[in-house]
Write a protein that holds these residues in place. Structure first.
Motif, mmCIF file in Angstrom:
data_model
loop_
_atom_site.group_PDB
_atom_site.id
_atom_site.type_symbol
_atom_site.label_atom_id
_atom_site.label_comp_id
_atom_site.label_asym_id
_atom_site.label_seq_id
_atom_site.Cartn_x
_atom_site.Cartn_y
_atom_site.Cartn_z
ATOM 1 N N GLY A 97 0.787 -1.223 0.000
ATOM 2 C CA GLY A 97 0.000 0.000 0.000
ATOM 3 C C GLY A 97 0.822 1.277 0.000
ATOM 4 N N LEU A 98 2.150 1.159 0.145
ATOM 5 C CA LEU A 98 3.006 2.351 0.148
ATOM 6 C C LEU A 98 3.134 2.876 -1.277
ATOM 7 N N LEU A 99 2.750 4.122 -1.487
ATOM 8 C CA LEU A 99 2.736 4.693 -2.830
ATOM 9 C C LEU A 99 4.106 5.210 -3.258
ATOM 10 N N THR A 100 4.833 5.814 -2.326
ATOM 11 C CA THR A 100 6.137 6.387 -2.665
ATOM 12 C C THR A 100 7.137 6.138 -1.544
ATOM 13 N N GLN A 101 8.408 6.093 -1.919
ATOM 14 C CA GLN A 101 9.467 5.954 -0.930
ATOM 15 C C GLN A 101 10.718 6.652 -1.439
ATOM 16 N N ILE A 102 11.508 7.140 -0.500
ATOM 17 C CA ILE A 102 12.746 7.831 -0.841
ATOM 18 C C ILE A 102 13.847 6.789 -0.993
ATOM 19 N N VAL A 103 14.577 6.869 -2.093
ATOM 20 C CA VAL A 103 15.617 5.886 -2.384
ATOM 21 C C VAL A 103 16.935 6.606 -2.660
ATOM 22 N N TYR A 104 17.989 5.823 -2.803
ATOM 23 C CA TYR A 104 19.308 6.405 -3.056
ATOM 24 C C TYR A 104 19.987 5.727 -4.237
ATOM 25 N N HIS A 105 20.397 4.485 -4.077
ATOM 26 C CA HIS A 105 21.106 3.761 -5.132
ATOM 27 C C HIS A 105 20.090 3.316 -6.184
ATOM 28 N N ILE A 106 19.999 4.067 -7.271
ATOM 29 C CA ILE A 106 18.984 3.800 -8.290
ATOM 30 C C ILE A 106 19.609 3.169 -9.530
ATOM 31 N N SER A 135 29.362 1.702 -14.001
ATOM 32 C CA SER A 135 30.095 2.736 -13.264
ATOM 33 C C SER A 135 29.553 4.133 -13.553
ATOM 34 N N SER A 136 29.061 4.356 -14.759
ATOM 35 C CA SER A 136 28.497 5.674 -15.069
ATOM 36 C C SER A 136 27.277 5.952 -14.197
ATOM 37 N N GLN A 137 26.496 4.908 -13.908
ATOM 38 C CA GLN A 137 25.344 5.087 -13.027
ATOM 39 C C GLN A 137 25.788 5.236 -11.576
ATOM 40 N N ALA A 138 26.845 4.529 -11.190
ATOM 41 C CA ALA A 138 27.376 4.681 -9.833
ATOM 42 C C ALA A 138 27.828 6.120 -9.603
ATOM 43 N N ILE A 139 28.449 6.713 -10.607
ATOM 44 C CA ILE A 139 28.886 8.108 -10.510
ATOM 45 C C ILE A 139 27.679 9.029 -10.388
ATOM 46 N N LEU A 140 26.634 8.750 -11.169
ATOM 47 C CA LEU A 140 25.407 9.538 -11.056
ATOM 48 C C LEU A 140 24.822 9.426 -9.649
ATOM 49 N N VAL A 141 24.849 8.225 -9.085
ATOM 50 C CA VAL A 141 24.323 8.020 -7.732
ATOM 51 C C VAL A 141 25.111 8.848 -6.722
ATOM 52 N N PHE A 142 26.439 8.827 -6.833
ATOM 53 C CA PHE A 142 27.255 9.633 -5.924
ATOM 54 C C PHE A 142 26.925 11.118 -6.071
ATOM 55 N N THR A 192 29.579 7.759 2.927
ATOM 56 C CA THR A 192 30.121 6.601 3.635
ATOM 57 C C THR A 192 29.016 5.829 4.339
ATOM 58 N N TYR A 193 28.080 6.551 4.917
ATOM 59 C CA TYR A 193 26.973 5.917 5.637
ATOM 60 C C TYR A 193 26.072 5.136 4.685
ATOM 61 N N MET A 194 25.736 5.734 3.538
ATOM 62 C CA MET A 194 24.815 5.089 2.609
ATOM 63 C C MET A 194 25.491 3.966 1.827
ATOM 64 N N LYS A 195 26.782 4.136 1.489
ATOM 65 C CA LYS A 195 27.504 3.158 0.669
ATOM 66 C C LYS A 195 26.686 2.863 -0.580
ATOM 67 N N SER A 196 26.195 1.641 -0.736
ATOM 68 C CA SER A 196 25.384 1.339 -1.921
ATOM 69 C C SER A 196 23.976 0.909 -1.524
ATOM 70 N N GLU A 197 23.504 1.420 -0.380
ATOM 71 C CA GLU A 197 22.144 1.100 0.057
ATOM 72 C C GLU A 197 21.121 1.720 -0.892
ATOM 73 N N ARG A 198 19.988 1.069 -1.018
ATOM 74 C CA ARG A 198 18.953 1.558 -1.927
ATOM 75 C C ARG A 198 17.856 2.347 -1.215
ATOM 76 N N ILE A 199 17.483 1.934 -0.027
ATOM 77 C CA ILE A 199 16.339 2.514 0.663
ATOM 78 C C ILE A 199 16.777 3.616 1.620
ATOM 79 N N VAL A 200 16.052 4.716 1.611
ATOM 80 C CA VAL A 200 16.249 5.773 2.597
ATOM 81 C C VAL A 200 15.097 5.771 3.588
ATOM 82 N N SER A 201 13.859 5.888 3.076
ATOM 83 C CA SER A 201 12.711 5.980 3.979
ATOM 84 C C SER A 201 11.415 5.848 3.198
ATOM 85 N N ALA A 202 10.373 5.429 3.898
ATOM 86 C CA ALA A 202 9.022 5.551 3.336
ATOM 87 C C ALA A 202 8.676 7.035 3.260
#
Length: 243
Positions: A97-106, A135-142, A192-202
Motif C-alpha cells: 500500500g506504500l505509494l512512494t518511498q525515498i531511495v538512493y542507489h537507483i 560505473s556511469s550510473q554509480a557516478i550519477l548516484v554519488f 560513507t553511511y549510505m555506501k550502496s544502500e537503496r532505501i532511505v525511507s518511506a
C-alpha cells in the motif's frame, strides 16, 4: 534530449531516460480513476492523472500513450521530485500500500530527471565504459547526494520484465577514482553511511512539498554543477537559484 526539446519547441519539466526493452504494469490506474477507491496520498496524483487521461480520450488511437507512462507523468507533475524512478529496479517496496518511498542507489532502467536537477547529475560519465557501463550510473548516484531525500520511487508503476543485452560489466562498478570531486565535502560522511544502500525511507506523499533549487545547498549549487567532458571532474557552474 536537449536537441529534441528545441525541435519540439516545448519547455520540458522532466527528461525521462529508460531502457527500450522493459515491460511495465500499473494496476493503480483503475483505483485512481475511481474517487471512492483512492487514499489520501493517491489523491495527490489522481487529479493530474484524470486530466491527462481525459486529454488522451480526445486524441486519435494512433497518438494514444500507454497508461503506465501517463500515470508516471501524473506522478512527476504532481509530486515534483528531483529524480523519479519506478518499482521493480532493485529497491523493494517497504510495505503493501506504500505509494512512494525515498531511495538512493537507483538503477538506470528508468530515471526521470527534473530539468533544474540536470546540472547536478548529468552528463553521464564514460570514463569507465570499457570496464563497466554500471560505473556511469554509480557516478550519477554519488553525484545525486546533492539531491538527497528527493530521489523518489513511485510504486504505482512496476517494471515486470527486462531483456539484458551484452555490454561491458566487469569488476566492481563502485570502484571509482577519487579525483573527480563527485561528492561535496559536507556530504562525504553521508556517502560513507549510505555506501550502496537503496532505501532511505518511506514517504508520506501528502506531507512532501516537492524539490526545487532552493532545497540544494550553496556548496552544491556553486561547486558541483559543471563536469569536464574528458575526465568527468566536477566543479562549479553558473547555476542560479530562481527567485
Amino acid at each position: 534530449a536537449l536537441a529534441e526539446e528545441r525541435h519540439q519547441g516545448w519547455h520540458w519539466a522532466y527528461y525521462n531516460f529508460c531502457d527500450g526493452d522493459i515491460r511495465t504494469t500499473c494496476p493503480l490506474t483503475k483505483s485512481l480513476l475511481n474517487t471512492s477507491h483512492v487514499n489520501e496520498d493517491g489523491l495527490v496524483i489522481a487529479v493530474h492523472f484524470r486530466s491527462l487521461i481525459s486529454i488522451q480520450q480526445h486524441l486519435t488511437n494512433k497518438a494514444k500513450t500507454n497508461q503506465c507512462f501517463i500515470l508516471m507523468d501524473a506522478f512527476l507533475l504532481s509530486v515534483s521530485p528531483a529524480i523519479g524512478v519506478v518499482a521493480g529496479m532493485g529497491a523493494p517496496i517497504l510495505f503493501d500500500g506504500l505509494l512512494t518511498q525515498i531511495v538512493y542507489h537507483i538503477d538506470a532502467i528508468f530515471n526521470a530527471f527534473h530539468r533544474d536537477a540536470l546540472s547536478f547529475i548529468l552528463p553521464y560519465c564514460s570514463r569507465y565504459d570499457k570496464r563497466s557501463w554500471w560505473s556511469s550510473q554509480a557516478i550519477l548516484v554519488f553525484r545525486s547526494l546533492c539531491l538527497y531525500g528527493h530521489v523518489i520511487q513511485f510504486n504505482g508503476v512496476h517494471i515486470t520484465a527486462q531483456k539484458h543485452r551484452e555490454y561491458p560489466r566487469n569488476g566492481d562498478p563502485w570502484q571509482i577514482d577519487r579525483d573527480m570531486n563527485l561528492v561535496p565535502r559536507s556530504l562525504t560522511s553521508l556517502q560513507t553511511y549510505m555506501k550502496s544502500e537503496r532505501i532511505v525511507s518511506a514517504l508520506i506523499l501528502r506531507h512532501y512539498g516537492g524539490w526545487s533549487l532552493a532545497a540544494t545547498s550553496d556548496e552544491c549549487r556553486h561547486r558541483h554543477t559543471s563536469v569536464n567532458p574528458v575526465n568527468c571532474t566536477v566543479s562549479g557552474g553558473k547555476i542560479r537559484q530562481k527567485s
